[in-house]
Design a protein around this motif. Structure first.
Motif, short mmCIF file in Angstrom:
data_model
loop_
_atom_site.label_atom_id
_atom_site.label_comp_id
_atom_site.label_asym_id
_atom_site.label_seq_id
_atom_site.Cartn_x
_atom_site.Cartn_y
_atom_site.Cartn_z
N GLU A 45 2.07 2.91 10.70
CA GLU A 45 3.07 2.25 9.86
C GLU A 45 4.47 2.76 10.16
O GLU A 45 4.66 3.91 10.58
CB GLU A 45 2.75 2.45 8.37
N VAL A 47 8.11 4.19 9.50
CA VAL A 47 8.71 5.18 8.61
C VAL A 47 10.23 5.01 8.56
O VAL A 47 10.81 4.87 7.48
CB VAL A 47 8.37 6.61 9.05
N TYR A 59 14.64 2.55 6.38
CA TYR A 59 13.53 3.37 5.89
C TYR A 59 12.48 2.49 5.23
O TYR A 59 12.80 1.48 4.59
CB TYR A 59 14.02 4.38 4.85
N ALA A 60 11.25 2.91 5.36
CA ALA A 60 10.19 2.29 4.58
C ALA A 60 10.41 2.62 3.11
O ALA A 60 10.93 3.70 2.78
CB ALA A 60 8.83 2.81 5.04
N ASP A 61 10.01 1.73 2.25
CA ASP A 61 10.20 1.96 0.81
C ASP A 61 9.51 3.25 0.35
O ASP A 61 9.99 3.93 -0.55
CB ASP A 61 9.66 0.78 0.02
N SER A 62 8.40 3.58 0.98
CA SER A 62 7.62 4.74 0.56
C SER A 62 8.32 6.07 0.82
O SER A 62 7.95 7.09 0.23
CB SER A 62 6.26 4.74 1.25
N VAL A 63 9.33 6.08 1.70
CA VAL A 63 10.02 7.33 2.03
C VAL A 63 11.50 7.30 1.67
O VAL A 63 12.18 8.34 1.79
CB VAL A 63 9.85 7.69 3.52
N LYS A 64 11.98 6.16 1.25
CA LYS A 64 13.41 6.02 0.95
C LYS A 64 13.81 7.01 -0.14
O LYS A 64 13.14 7.15 -1.15
CB LYS A 64 13.69 4.59 0.51
N ARG A 66 13.79 10.17 0.21
CA ARG A 66 13.17 11.48 0.49
C ARG A 66 13.33 11.89 1.95
O ARG A 66 13.45 13.08 2.25
CB ARG A 66 11.67 11.44 0.15
N LYS A 86 4.77 14.50 -0.19
CA LYS A 86 3.63 14.18 -1.04
C LYS A 86 2.35 14.20 -0.19
O LYS A 86 2.42 14.00 1.03
CB LYS A 86 3.80 12.79 -1.64
N GLU A 88 0.30 11.95 0.24
CA GLU A 88 0.17 10.68 0.95
C GLU A 88 1.07 10.58 2.17
O GLU A 88 0.99 9.61 2.92
CB GLU A 88 0.44 9.50 0.01
N ASP A 89 1.91 11.56 2.39
CA ASP A 89 2.71 11.62 3.61
C ASP A 89 1.93 12.24 4.77
O ASP A 89 2.41 12.25 5.91
CB ASP A 89 3.99 12.44 3.40
#
Length: 127
Positions: A45, A47, A59-64, A66, A86, A88-89
């Motif tokens: 995926e 990043v 950035y992907a929303d999951s890392v924005k 951070r 996290k 999940e990272d």
């Protein structure tokens, strides 16, 4: 042309790591660079990505908020600063480069658009 990524490791939740991706054999400033990751049993995926000059990032929303991508073209290196990590990272992180076109948010999110890949560095977030 070669990309080498490093900086992964084991970190506790909430911790930080900085990944680096160095290029050899190319004029790195002419390449858009992306970071991707692949967790066990999951697809690779997107990043983050950065334009040739470093002025545009995505950035992907999951890392924005951070993660922060940056580059130093004088050192032929792109960085990914990862904070507030996290579980999940947890994944193998890959850097990729493409010099065929100027930066575009849409295409730079797709792994198949990159023609040069590094070997990956493992990030494990666990207590």
């Amino acid at each position: 042309v070669q990309l080498q990524a490093w900086g992964g490791g084991l970190v506790q939740p909430g911790g930080s790591l900085r990944l680096s991706c160095a290029a050899s054999g190319i004029t790195f400033s002419s390449y858009v660079v992306g970071w991707f990751r692949q967790a066990p049993g999951k697809e690779r995926e997107f990043v983050s990505s950065i334009s040739r000059g470093g002025g545009r990032m995505d950035y992907a929303d999951s890392v924005k908020g951070r993660f922060t991508i940056s580059r130093d073209n004088a050192k032929n290196t792109v960085y990914l600063q990862m904070n507030s990590l996290k579980p999940e990272d947890t994944a193998v992180y890959y850097c990729a480069a493409d010099g065929r076109r100027s930066y575009g948010r849409s295409w730079s999110r797709e792994s198949y658009n990159y023609d040069t890949w590094g070997q990956g560095t493992l990030v494990t977030v666990s207590s």
